[in-house]
Design an enzyme around this catalytic site. Structure first.
Site, PDB file in Angstrom:
ATOM      1  N   SER A   4     -22.157   2.397   1.040  1.00 56.45           N
ATOM      2  CA  SER A   4     -22.743   3.354   1.861  1.00 56.45           C
ATOM      3  C   SER A   4     -23.606   4.389   1.230  1.00 56.45           C
ATOM      4  CB  SER A   4     -21.617   4.594   2.074  1.00 56.45           C
ATOM      5  OG  SER A   4     -20.909   4.842   0.743  1.00 56.45           O
ATOM      6  N   GLY A   5     -23.950   4.180  -0.049  1.00 57.15           N
ATOM      7  CA  GLY A   5     -25.019   4.959  -0.764  1.00 57.15           C
ATOM      8  C   GLY A   5     -24.766   6.232  -1.286  1.00 57.15           C
TER       9      GLY A   5
ATOM     10  N   GLY B 215     -18.102  -2.532   0.489  1.00 59.08           N
ATOM     11  CA  GLY B 215     -17.942  -2.532  -1.012  1.00 59.08           C
ATOM     12  C   GLY B 215     -17.107  -1.478  -1.466  1.00 59.08           C
ATOM     13  N   ARG B 216     -15.979  -1.340  -0.743  1.00 55.45           N
ATOM     14  CA  ARG B 216     -15.027  -0.135  -1.458  1.00 55.45           C
ATOM     15  C   ARG B 216     -15.897   1.179  -1.508  1.00 55.45           C
ATOM     16  NH1 ARG B 216     -13.330  -4.817  -3.745  1.00 55.45           N
ATOM     17  NH2 ARG B 216     -11.226  -4.980  -3.288  1.00 55.45           N
ATOM     18  N   GLY B 217     -17.018   1.427  -0.494  1.00 59.25           N
ATOM     19  CA  GLY B 217     -17.445   2.707  -0.606  1.00 59.25           C
ATOM     20  C   GLY B 217     -19.101   2.517  -1.072  1.00 59.25           C
TER      21      GLY B 217
ATOM     22  N   PRO C 187     -15.974  -4.517   3.770  1.00 58.91           N
ATOM     23  CA  PRO C 187     -17.329  -4.864   4.058  1.00 58.91           C
ATOM     24  C   PRO C 187     -18.395  -3.693   3.662  1.00 58.91           C
ATOM     25  CG  PRO C 187     -16.283  -3.910   5.938  1.00 58.91           C
ATOM     26  CD  PRO C 187     -15.105  -4.225   4.839  1.00 58.91           C
TER      27      PRO C 187
ATOM     28  N   TYR D 143       0.725  -1.198   0.109  1.00 64.00           N
ATOM     29  CA  TYR D 143      -0.018   0.015  -0.070  1.00 64.00           C
ATOM     30  C   TYR D 143       0.860   1.395   0.045  1.00 64.00           C
ATOM     31  CZ  TYR D 143      -3.638  -3.362   1.586  1.00 64.00           C
ATOM     32  OH  TYR D 143      -4.397  -4.387   1.601  1.00 64.00           O
TER      33      TYR D 143
ATOM     34  N   HIS E  74       0.170 -12.060   1.308  1.00 60.61           N
ATOM     35  CA  HIS E  74      -0.878 -11.341   0.275  1.00 60.61           C
ATOM     36  C   HIS E  74      -1.460 -12.003  -0.584  1.00 60.61           C
ATOM     37  CE1 HIS E  74      -1.792  -6.709  -0.177  1.00 60.61           C
ATOM     38  NE2 HIS E  74      -2.870  -7.443   0.031  1.00 60.61           N
TER      39      HIS E  74
END
Length: 310
Positions: free
Chosen positions: A190-191, A185-187, A183, A36, A103
Site C-alpha cells: 500500500s506504501g 503484501g500484508r499492507g 494480495p 485466528y 489450513h
C-alpha cells in the site's frame, strides 16, 4: 481483525461495521480460521454476518493450532478435525460451513485420513465444499482424487509469485478456485507502512521481509506501483489487487482490513483495468528482498487438543 497485526488497534465494534459495509459493497466471501485469535475471529464473523447469511459465503479453516509459546502447530487427526468443525459451526452460528479448508497438511498424519474425515463432514451436511491451503501440487492431486477440491489458498501478490509456476496452472486445469491471500503484501504494497509503525506483538516484526533494511530496499517495488497507479488516479494497493485479478478468472483476492476507508479503497480495485504497459512494468519490478517465513516449514507438528475448547 483478530490476529497477527497490531493487537492494540483491534476494535470488534469497528470490525463489525467494516464487515457490514463490505456486504453493502457486494463482497460475498469472507475467509477466517479457528486459529485466528484463536477462535475470536470466528465469533466476530458470526456476529457480524448473522443478519446477512443469505447474502454471503463463509470460508474457515482447521488443522492449524495455536501453541502456548505463541507459535503454531498442525493437527490433522480425524477426531481433531471433527471436533474443530463442531467448534467452528458453534462460533460462526451456522448449520453448515460453506467452504472448509485444511489450513496446513500435518506430516504426522496420512493426508488421505485427514481429507477423508473432511469429506465425511460434507456427507453429513456440516460442510458444503472443501479447500486446502499451502499444499504441494502432489498433495493437491492426491486429495482431489479422493474428494474434489473446490478452492486452494496460497499467498499471491506482486512480491510473492511462486504459486504462479505450478499451483495456479493446476487449479485452472482442474476447475479449482484460487483464494489469493495477502494480495497487498500484508499492507506493505500500500506504501503506507513503515517498520517503526509495527507494534512489538505484530507478527510482521518476525518476518525478514519487514526488517527495516529490507523494507527500504523493497521501496522500489512500491515506487513502481505508484507509477502505475498515477496513470489511473488509483493507489498502489488498488494496483496490487488489480494485478492479482489479472492472474485468472478463478483467482479471488482476499485482502483484509480493519478500517472502512481501506475496505472501500480495496473494493474499488475491481473497477481498475490494467493495461499491457502496466502489466509489463509490474512484471519487471525488482524481486523482493527478504525471505518470507509464512511457508510450510514455519509450522511444526503439534497436537493441542485443548484448543478445541472455546
Amino acid at each position: 481483525m483478530s490476529h497477527g497485526y497490531g493487537p492494540k488497534e483491534r476494535d470488534d465494534d469497528e470490525s463489525i461495521r467494516v464487515i457490514g459495509r463490505a456486504v453493502e459493497l457486494g463482497i460475498d466471501l469472507f475467509d477466517t480460521a479457528d486459529a485466528y485469535g484463536p477462535f475470536s475471529n470466528e465469533r466476530l464473523l458470526g456476529r457480524a454476518l448473522a443478519a446477512h447469511r443469505d447474502q454471503v459465503r463463509i470460508a474457515t479453516k482447521c488443522g492449524l493450532v495455536a501453541r502456548p509459546d505463541g507459535r503454531f502447530g498442525r493437527n490433522g487427526r480425524p477426531d481433531y478435525l471433527r471436533s474443530a468443525c463442531e467448534g467452528s459451526l458453534r462460533r460462526l452460528g451456522v448449520e453448515a460451513i460453506d467452504l472448509y479448508q485444511l489450513h496446513r497438511v500435518d506430516p504426522a498424519v496420512p493426508l488421505a485420513e485427514s481429507w477423508g474425515a473432511l469429506s465425511d463432514l460434507v456427507s453429513e451436511g456440516k460442510v458444503r465444499r472443501l479447500g486446502i491451503s499451502h499444499a504441494t501440487r502432489e498433495e493437491l492431486e492426491q486429495v482431489h482424487s479422493i474428494f474434489p477440491i473446490t478452492a486452494v489458498q496460497y499467498e499471491l501478490s506482486v512480491w510473492v509469485t511462486h504459486s504462479l509456476d505450478d499451483i495456479l496452472p493446476w487449479a485452472r486445469k482442474n476447475g479449482v478456485g484460487f483464494l489469493a491471500f495477502a494480495p497487498i503484501g500484508r499492507g506493505y504494497l500500500s506504501g503506507r507502512l513503515e517498520h517503526d509503525q509495527l507494534e512489538a506483538d505484530d507478527s510482521r516484526k518476525r518476518d525478514p521481509r519487514f526488517a527495516s533494511d529490507a523494507m527500504r530496499t523493497n521501496h522500489a517495488i512500491v515506487q513502481g506501483l505508484r507509477k502505475v497507479a498515477a496513470r489511473h488516479g488509483a493507489t498502489p494497493a488498488q494496483v496490487a489487487i488489480a494485478w492479482t485479478l489479472t492472474r485468472g478468472d478463478n483467482v479471488v483476492p482476499i485482502p483484509g482490513t480493519r478500517h472502512l476507508r481501506w475496505l472501500e479503497e480495496n473494493a474499488a480495485a475491481v473497477d481498475l483495468r490494467l493495461t499491457e504497459e502496466d502489466l509489463h512494468d509490474i512484471d519487471n519490478l525488482p524481486a523482493a528482498t527478504g525471505e518470507m517465513i509464512w511457508d510450510r516449514t514455519r509450522f511444526a507438528t503439534s497436537e493441542v487438543p485443548e484448543m478445541t475448547r472455546g
